[in-house]
Design a protein around this motif. Structure first.
Motif, PDB file in Angstrom:
ATOM      1  N   LYS A   1      48.948  40.699  43.733  1.00 16.85           N
ATOM      2  CA  LYS A   1      49.543  40.339  42.440  1.00 16.85           C
ATOM      3  C   LYS A   1      50.500  39.166  42.614  1.00 16.85           C
TER       4      LYS A   1
ATOM      5  N   GLN B   1      41.380  34.493  35.950  1.00 21.87           N
ATOM      6  CA  GLN B   1      41.010  35.671  35.163  1.00 21.87           C
ATOM      7  C   GLN B   1      40.117  36.611  35.964  1.00 21.87           C
TER       8      GLN B   1
ATOM      9  N   ILE C   1      42.361  38.498  38.342  1.00 20.60           N
ATOM     10  CA  ILE C   1      43.128  39.523  37.624  1.00 20.60           C
ATOM     11  C   ILE C   1      42.235  40.725  37.316  1.00 20.60           C
ATOM     12  N   LYS C   2      41.029  40.445  36.852  1.00 24.49           N
ATOM     13  CA  LYS C   2      40.088  41.526  36.525  1.00 24.49           C
ATOM     14  C   LYS C   2      39.741  42.341  37.779  1.00 24.49           C
TER      15      LYS C   2
ATOM     16  N   ASN D   1      42.721  44.459  38.708  1.00 23.94           N
ATOM     17  CA  ASN D   1      42.840  45.584  37.778  1.00 23.94           C
ATOM     18  C   ASN D   1      41.831  46.685  38.078  1.00 23.94           C
ATOM     19  N   SER D   2      40.645  46.311  38.547  1.00 22.58           N
ATOM     20  CA  SER D   2      39.658  47.339  38.896  1.00 22.58           C
ATOM     21  C   SER D   2      40.155  48.170  40.086  1.00 22.58           C
TER      22      SER D   2
ATOM     23  N   VAL E   1      43.378  48.626  40.792  1.00 21.23           N
ATOM     24  CA  VAL E   1      44.501  49.411  40.278  1.00 21.23           C
ATOM     25  C   VAL E   1      43.972  50.681  39.612  1.00 21.23           C
ATOM     26  N   THR E   2      42.902  50.547  38.840  1.00 14.92           N
ATOM     27  CA  THR E   2      42.287  51.711  38.190  1.00 14.92           C
ATOM     28  C   THR E   2      41.770  52.694  39.237  1.00 14.92           C
TER      29      THR E   2
ATOM     30  N   LYS F   1      44.644  54.576  40.708  1.00 15.73           N
ATOM     31  CA  LYS F   1      45.121  55.628  39.803  1.00 15.73           C
ATOM     32  C   LYS F   1      44.219  56.850  39.864  1.00 15.73           C
TER      33      LYS F   1
END
Length: 183
Positions: free
Chosen positions: A56, A86, A89-90, A93-94, A96-97, A100
């Motif tokens: 990040k 972008q 970032i995408k 984010n994948s 990060v998901t 989680k």
């Protein structure tokens, strides 16, 4: 995603570092499935989280440099560089998901202790008798819960018997004391 976007050496270096982190994240999450010990899984997840934070930071640095150089680039190059950002970032984010998902599954793996009915209270529960709740079927979880409720009901019944016996002994003692006082 191979980058055919024209970049400055500084952007290329950051892009390369980000791609290295993405490979490390991919390998790290593949290893998560092979790790059975929840403590080791938590440590692995912590390491992967650190890599995501670094990624990040690098994406923000990429964006900062991109904005600084925006006036020097033709619009088409700026569009390609923004598309590249972008994509990064995408991709992040994948992960990060995914983190989680693993985090919540680690939080849900509470231990359910299943003791042998024949074991006496002096015997320690064997590791064989402890299962992870996530490894149990719904029927096994229901049966385990019912078994624990039955054991609790039996303990309550024994406690009630002890209370009744104590009341009886107390009543007999009071009667005996009353008789001794009256004589």
């Amino acid at each position: 995603m191979a980058s055919d976007v024209p970049m400055t050496p500084e952007l290329e270096q950051i892009d390369g570092e980000i791609q290295d982190i993405f490979r490390a994240l991919q390998n790290g999450f593949q290893k998560m499935d092979k790790i059975k010990d929840s403590n080791r899984q938590a440590k692995q997840l912590e390491d992967l989280t650190g890599k995501m934070k670094e990624c990040k930071r690098l994406i923000k640095e990429f964006d900062r440099i991109l904005k600084d150089e925006e006036s020097k680039n033709p619009p088409e190059v700026n569009k390609q560089l923004n598309d590249r950002k972008q994509y990064m970032i995408k991709e992040l984010n994948s992960y990060v998901t995914l983190r989680k998902t693993y985090q919540s599954s680690l939080g849900n793996n509470k231990r359910v202790e299943l003791f042998d009915m024949g074991a006496t209270s002096s015997e320690p529960a064997a590791d064989d008798n402890i299962q992870m709740a996530s490894a149990m079927t719904n029927q096994q979880l229901i049966d385990s819960g019912r078994n624990q409720m039955d054991q609790t009901d039996e303990a309550i019944a024994r406690s009630k018997m002890v209370v009744a016996q104590t009341v009886e002994v107390g009543s007999q003692t009071a009667t005996t004391l009353t008789q001794q006082i009256n004589f």
